[in-house]
Design a protein around this motif. Structure first.
Motif, PDB file in Angstrom:
ATOM      1  N   PRO A 239       0.821  -1.221   0.000  1.00 29.47           N
ATOM      2  CA  PRO A 239       0.000   0.000   0.000  1.00 29.47           C
ATOM      3  C   PRO A 239       0.845   1.257   0.000  1.00 29.47           C
ATOM      4  N   ILE A 240       0.513   2.167  -0.932  1.00 32.23           N
ATOM      5  CA  ILE A 240       1.215   3.444  -1.044  1.00 32.23           C
ATOM      6  C   ILE A 240       0.327   4.581  -0.563  1.00 32.23           C
ATOM      7  N   GLY A 241      -0.930   4.534  -0.930  1.00 34.63           N
ATOM      8  CA  GLY A 241      -1.855   5.603  -0.575  1.00 34.63           C
ATOM      9  C   GLY A 241      -3.265   5.201  -0.941  1.00 34.63           C
ATOM     10  N   ALA A 242      -4.118   6.188  -1.137  1.00 38.27           N
ATOM     11  CA  ALA A 242      -5.521   5.894  -1.433  1.00 38.27           C
ATOM     12  C   ALA A 242      -6.193   7.080  -2.097  1.00 38.27           C
ATOM     13  N   LEU A 243      -7.198   6.768  -2.913  1.00 39.47           N
ATOM     14  CA  LEU A 243      -8.153   7.750  -3.414  1.00 39.47           C
ATOM     15  C   LEU A 243      -9.439   7.550  -2.627  1.00 39.47           C
ATOM     16  N   THR A 244     -10.027   8.648  -2.146  1.00 43.50           N
ATOM     17  CA  THR A 244     -11.197   8.558  -1.280  1.00 43.50           C
ATOM     18  C   THR A 244     -12.244   9.574  -1.693  1.00 43.50           C
ATOM     19  N   LEU A 245     -13.504   9.155  -1.648  1.00 41.15           N
ATOM     20  CA  LEU A 245     -14.638  10.057  -1.819  1.00 41.15           C
ATOM     21  C   LEU A 245     -15.312  10.255  -0.470  1.00 41.15           C
ATOM     22  N   ASN A 246     -15.619  11.493  -0.114  1.00 41.33           N
ATOM     23  CA  ASN A 246     -16.255  11.806   1.158  1.00 41.33           C
ATOM     24  C   ASN A 246     -17.544  12.579   0.944  1.00 41.33           C
ATOM     25  N   GLY A 247     -18.512  12.336   1.823  1.00 46.80           N
ATOM     26  CA  GLY A 247     -19.778  13.048   1.772  1.00 46.80           C
ATOM     27  C   GLY A 247     -20.609  12.701   2.993  1.00 46.80           C
ATOM     28  N   ILE A 248     -21.809  13.264   3.058  1.00 44.00           N
ATOM     29  CA  ILE A 248     -22.695  12.929   4.160  1.00 44.00           C
ATOM     30  C   ILE A 248     -23.181  11.490   3.983  1.00 44.00           C
ATOM     31  N   PRO A 249     -23.573  10.797   5.060  1.00 35.47           N
ATOM     32  CA  PRO A 249     -23.947   9.380   4.958  1.00 35.47           C
ATOM     33  C   PRO A 249     -25.000   9.087   3.901  1.00 35.47           C
ATOM     34  N   GLU A 250     -25.951  10.027   3.718  1.00 39.05           N
ATOM     35  CA  GLU A 250     -27.012   9.792   2.740  1.00 39.05           C
ATOM     36  C   GLU A 250     -26.478   9.658   1.316  1.00 39.05           C
ATOM     37  N   ARG A 251     -25.282  10.147   1.073  1.00 37.79           N
ATOM     38  CA  ARG A 251     -24.684  10.080  -0.264  1.00 37.79           C
ATOM     39  C   ARG A 251     -24.092   8.700  -0.555  1.00 37.79           C
ATOM     40  N   PHE A 252     -24.093   7.812   0.441  1.00 37.79           N
ATOM     41  CA  PHE A 252     -23.470   6.505   0.256  1.00 37.79           C
ATOM     42  C   PHE A 252     -24.466   5.370   0.489  1.00 37.79           C
ATOM     43  N   ALA A 253     -25.661   5.559  -0.060  1.00 37.01           N
ATOM     44  CA  ALA A 253     -26.659   4.496  -0.032  1.00 37.01           C
ATOM     45  C   ALA A 253     -26.179   3.330  -0.890  1.00 37.01           C
ATOM     46  N   ASP A 254     -26.704   2.131  -0.612  1.00 37.85           N
ATOM     47  CA  ASP A 254     -26.252   0.921  -1.295  1.00 37.85           C
ATOM     48  C   ASP A 254     -26.348   1.034  -2.809  1.00 37.85           C
ATOM     49  N   ASP A 255     -27.413   1.666  -3.297  1.00 36.05           N
ATOM     50  CA  ASP A 255     -27.613   1.722  -4.742  1.00 36.05           C
ATOM     51  C   ASP A 255     -26.671   2.691  -5.439  1.00 36.05           C
ATOM     52  N   ARG A 256     -25.903   3.464  -4.669  1.00 34.97           N
ATOM     53  CA  ARG A 256     -24.965   4.433  -5.254  1.00 34.97           C
ATOM     54  C   ARG A 256     -23.514   4.017  -5.073  1.00 34.97           C
ATOM     55  N   VAL A 257     -23.240   3.230  -4.040  1.00 34.76           N
ATOM     56  CA  VAL A 257     -21.858   2.905  -3.700  1.00 34.76           C
ATOM     57  C   VAL A 257     -21.152   2.149  -4.816  1.00 34.76           C
ATOM     58  N   ALA A 258     -21.829   1.202  -5.442  1.00 40.25           N
ATOM     59  CA  ALA A 258     -21.178   0.413  -6.494  1.00 40.25           C
ATOM     60  C   ALA A 258     -20.690   1.309  -7.631  1.00 40.25           C
TER      61      ALA A 258
END
Length: 300
Positions: A239-258
């Motif tokens: 592992p070198i690092g990471a790319l990450t997306l952040n937002g409020i919890p509602e932005r990461f519903a199951d139908d959007r995460v994939a």
């Protein structure tokens, strides 16, 4: 730069115990360097308002007199600044000048910024790019999306222990279980201060990350910010690092995460391809040489 007055009764720290234990006798003067590095990392991990001298001493494990002498010396070289009203300390411009030079040398900034811009535009969320440094995750760059509720769990240049939040989980996942246990033991004191970062929770999150290929976890102590993170690894899957997306919890519903995970993977792969096309001498100058996105991991 005017500094805080040295604490009363300050004595030379010749008898201070080494901050970093070692099986070998350290070179003469190395203990002072070790303490200065710990002090810088402590200030870097503080809030944007800075830390008071007493906070620096407490969090670094140094006595107040030693912390004062070190912070004064660092300020003389512009690595530390002190606000004249609040008396709080923050990192100085000289520190960021060196960090910028290191980033340019490793050919990281432009390629990572392009990936973050694409992610922020496509999702509307905050895109963050972090690197691993020992037991820490350091935020190198952030790009805000256009979603009205904006989130930013880490400032550029700030750090947190590996294992904390989605980014920390994603970076742990490619490591072997014994390596993870060693990291958790060495970072235990710092992780204990981060809600939801107890060893059992981290182990569970790592298992989920290995199964999915990405990490999804709260990225702030109150759980108001969620993070979706994909680890960036070297050719030998380190592992070198990471790319990450952040937002409020509602932005990461199951139908959007994939869909979000697919975008992260696409940008990570494009970043790897760009680096692979560099001339051989330039590619081997960067720690991102032949970067891959953990293709051995299972996909969702």
């Amino acid at each position: 730069m005017p500094m805080e007055q040295e604490p009363d009764g300050a004595q030379p720290d010749a008898e201070d115990k080494p901050v970093i234990a070692s099986g070998k006798k350290p070179p003469q003067g190395s203990q002072t360097v070790d303490k200065a590095m710990i002090l810088l990392k402590t200030i870097a991990s503080g809030s944007s308002e800075g830390l008071r001298l007493m906070d620096i001493a407490e969090q670094s494990g140094l006595d107040r007199a030693t912390a004062y002498r070190l912070v004064t010396s660092l300020a003389n070289h512009n690595f530390v600044d002190q606000d004249m009203q609040s008396k709080r300390y923050t990192l100085g411009l000289e520190f960021f000048a060196l960090a910028s030079a290191a980033s340019n040398r490793h050919d990281l900034s432009d390629r990572a910024r392009e990936a973050l811009e694409h992610l922020a535009e496509a999702t509307g969320d905050t895109a963050m790019y972090c690197l691993r440094s020992g037991l820490d995750v350091i935020c190198m760059d952030v790009q805000m999306g256009k979603f009205p509720v904006r989130t930013m769990p880490m400032d550029i240049g700030s750090r947190k222990p590996i294992g904390a939040g989605a980014t920390g989980i994603a970076i742990l996942a490619p490591l072997s279980d014994p390596e993870i246990e060693d990291i958790l033991a060495r970072a235990a004191q710092r992780l204990a201060k981060v809600p939801g970062s107890d060893p059992e929770t981290i182990r569970h999150q790592v298992a989920l990350c290995r199964e999915r290929g990405w990490a999804l976890a709260a990225d702030d102590p109150q759980g108001r910010i969620m993070g979706l993170s994909l680890c960036l690894t070297s050719r030998n899957n380190r592992p070198i690092g990471a790319l990450t997306l952040n937002g409020i919890p509602e932005r990461f519903a199951d139908d959007r995460v994939a869909g979000l995970a697919a975008l992260l993977r696409e940008e990570a792969r494009e970043l790897a391809d760009q680096l692979d096309r560099l001339p051989e001498t330039e590619r081997h100058r960067t720690r991102w040489s032949g970067m891959r996105t953990g293709r051995s991991q299972n996909r969702p």
